[in-house]
Motif scaffolding. Structure first.
Motif, PDB file in Angstrom:
ATOM      1  N   GLU A 283     -39.299  19.987   5.589  1.00 48.09           N
ATOM      2  CA  GLU A 283     -39.651  19.691   4.204  1.00 48.09           C
ATOM      3  C   GLU A 283     -40.668  20.711   3.703  1.00 48.09           C
TER       4      GLU A 283
ATOM      5  N   THR B  68     -41.399  18.180  -3.663  1.00 46.52           N
ATOM      6  CA  THR B  68     -41.116  18.159  -2.233  1.00 46.52           C
ATOM      7  C   THR B  68     -39.611  18.294  -2.058  1.00 46.52           C
TER       8      THR B  68
ATOM      9  N   LEU C  85     -36.400  18.557   0.726  1.00 46.22           N
ATOM     10  CA  LEU C  85     -35.977  18.222   2.078  1.00 46.22           C
ATOM     11  C   LEU C  85     -34.518  18.611   2.280  1.00 46.22           C
TER      12      LEU C  85
END
Length: 145
Positions: free
Chosen positions: A78, A89, A91
């Protein structure tokens, strides 16, 4: 003396608690959705997101990806980036038949954006040119482009 010690302890712990709360991640959101708790994710949405995406639509996101790409294989690392006023963020999520980038834009500890986009296969850069195809460089114009 005990009062001052207690005050100091509370004073030192408060920034840690607020920092932990503000550092929510895409993995946390993905995990909630994976556990079937779309309601908890929907409650993290800001007002614009709540009015734009119904909770039942959110609950179908991961099952839709699994139906299209097979079972979940794992996650990449991440990464966090900043684009004022958002903390983003990202991922990487890998399924048997494809990979996606699961991104969450955070503003003041609320989800202001949720994005899922396909990741190109890792071996795309290593593809060879098929037989019979010739690759040439050309220059156009003056100065040459």
């Amino acid at each position: 003396m005990k009062r001052w010690l207690c005050f100091l302890l509370v004073f030192l712990l408060l920034p840690t608690a607020s920092r932990m709360e503000s550092e929510r991640t895409a993995l946390e959101v993905y995990s909630l959705l994976q556990a079937g708790d779309a309601h908890a994710v929907w409650l993290l949405f800001d007002e614009a997101m709540q009015s734009g995406l119904a909770e039942n639509e959110l609950s179908g996101l991961l099952p839709g990806l699994e139906n299209a790409c097979g079972p979940l294989i794992g996650f990449g690392s991440e990464e966090t980036s900043f684009s004022a006023p958002y903390r983003i963020t990202a991922l990487p999520v890998h399924y048997r038949d494809g990979s996606f980038l699961f991104q969450v834009a955070w503003e003041e500890n609320q989800i202001a954006g949720l994005y899922v986009s396909p990741l190109p296969p890792e071996d795309m850069a290593e593809e060879t040119i098929p037989d019979g195809i010739l690759e040439e460089s050309i220059e156009i114009g003056d100065p040459a482009l």
